[in-house]
Design an enzyme around this catalytic site. Structure first.
Site, PDB file in Angstrom:
ATOM      1  N   VAL A 137       0.835  -1.200   0.000  1.00 31.84           N
ATOM      2  CA  VAL A 137       0.000   0.000   0.000  1.00 31.84           C
ATOM      3  C   VAL A 137       0.873   1.255   0.000  1.00 31.84           C
ATOM      4  CG1 VAL A 137      -1.867   1.219   1.164  1.00 31.84           C
ATOM      5  CG2 VAL A 137      -1.727  -1.273   1.312  1.00 31.84           C
ATOM      6  N   CYS A 138       0.618   2.138  -0.946  1.00 28.68           N
ATOM      7  CA  CYS A 138       1.425   3.356  -1.089  1.00 28.68           C
ATOM      8  C   CYS A 138       1.478   4.166   0.199  1.00 28.68           C
ATOM      9  CB  CYS A 138       0.850   4.206  -2.228  1.00 28.68           C
ATOM     10  SG  CYS A 138       1.501   5.882  -2.324  1.00 28.68           S
ATOM     11  N   PHE A 139       0.334   4.369   0.849  1.00 27.36           N
ATOM     12  CA  PHE A 139       0.275   5.308   1.963  1.00 27.36           C
ATOM     13  C   PHE A 139       0.783   4.725   3.281  1.00 27.36           C
ATOM     14  CE2 PHE A 139      -2.241   7.446  -1.151  1.00 27.36           C
ATOM     15  CZ  PHE A 139      -1.946   8.777  -0.933  1.00 27.36           C
TER      16      PHE A 139
END
Length: 248
Positions: A137-139
């Site tokens: 997940v990017c965040f």
């Protein structure tokens, strides 16, 4: 330096990525000005980085719930687009942007940080890679040049670079559906605890006001802003790119 600015509008998820790619092609050819584009999504979607492993996504769940998975032209990790503001910036490697990846990140991060400040949100720019986890997940990960509020990453950005120019894409989540995130991505609860939308952290967030603040900061930074709309040739090329691409 002239900057073309395309204001916020919702589009189909696959078309969004194709439009960004089409803009970057015309900009790098010198047929269009360096272009800032703000946009949203007319349905839920997942985008994954250019080199991200598709196995990091629960593909069966996405198919069952009609959530398209699209590969971005830029790098980075996966993003669930639900309620968010996404931007792209396409530019030739010239004038203020003739430097390397980190120098371009620095300029764009400063612009966004100042716009957040004008909006009433006191943010910080990450100067080093803080989080070394391998989340899909990017965040859940913070890297150089990215922006945080209360130690939570609020913009996830990535670049694609060519010899003649670059494309940077980024997303500001307004809200986060953690239950859906946990079903779409192979991630743990610790990852989810480090993710929040700007409305959860700050309260109200007006896209139009923020967009105007970006224009204001661009002018303060010495750029001349020309508000424009997508041209027919960009949409035509985007449709052609869309037809050639296979699902992620």
């Amino acid at each position: 330096m002239l900057i073309r600015f395309i204001e916020f509008e919702n589009y189909d998820p696959r078309l969004n990525m194709a439009i960004d790619e089409a803009i970057s092609i015309f900009v790098r050819k010198g047929e269009l000005l360096p272009t800032f584009r703000f946009y949203g999504w007319n349905k839920r979607a997942i985008t994954i980085g250019e080199f991200q492993n598709l196995e990091e996504i629960n593909q069966n769940f996405c198919i069952l719930h009609d959530i398209p998975v699209i590969r971005r032209p830029t790098g980075g990790k996966g993003i669930l687009h639900n309620e968010d503001v996404t931007y792209s910036f396409s530019c030739r490697r010239e004038e203020r942007f003739r430097g390397n990846l980190f120098q371009a990140y620095e300029i764009l991060s400063r612009i966004f940080a100042k716009a957040f400040y004008l909006t009433g949100i006191d943010v910080e720019i990450i100067r080093e890679k803080r989080n070394f986890n391998r989340s899909s997940v990017c965040f859940a990960r913070s890297s150089f040049g990215e922006i945080c509020f209360k130690n939570i990453k609020i913009i996830g950005s990535a670049q694609k670079r060519w010899t003649d120019g670059f494309l940077q894409q980024g997303t500001i989540p307004l809200t986060v559906d953690r239950e859906l995130l946990s079903k779409v991505f192979l991630c743990n609860s610790e990852d989810l605890n480090n993710i929040a939308g700007i409305k959860e952290l700050f309260g109200e967030f007006n896209i139009e006001i923020f967009q105007e603040n970006i224009k204001r900061v661009l002018k303060e930074e010495g750029f001349e802003v020309v508000v424009d709309c997508l041209q027919k040739k960009e949409l035509v090329l985007a449709e052609k790119l869309l037809q050639k691409k296979q699902p992620a």
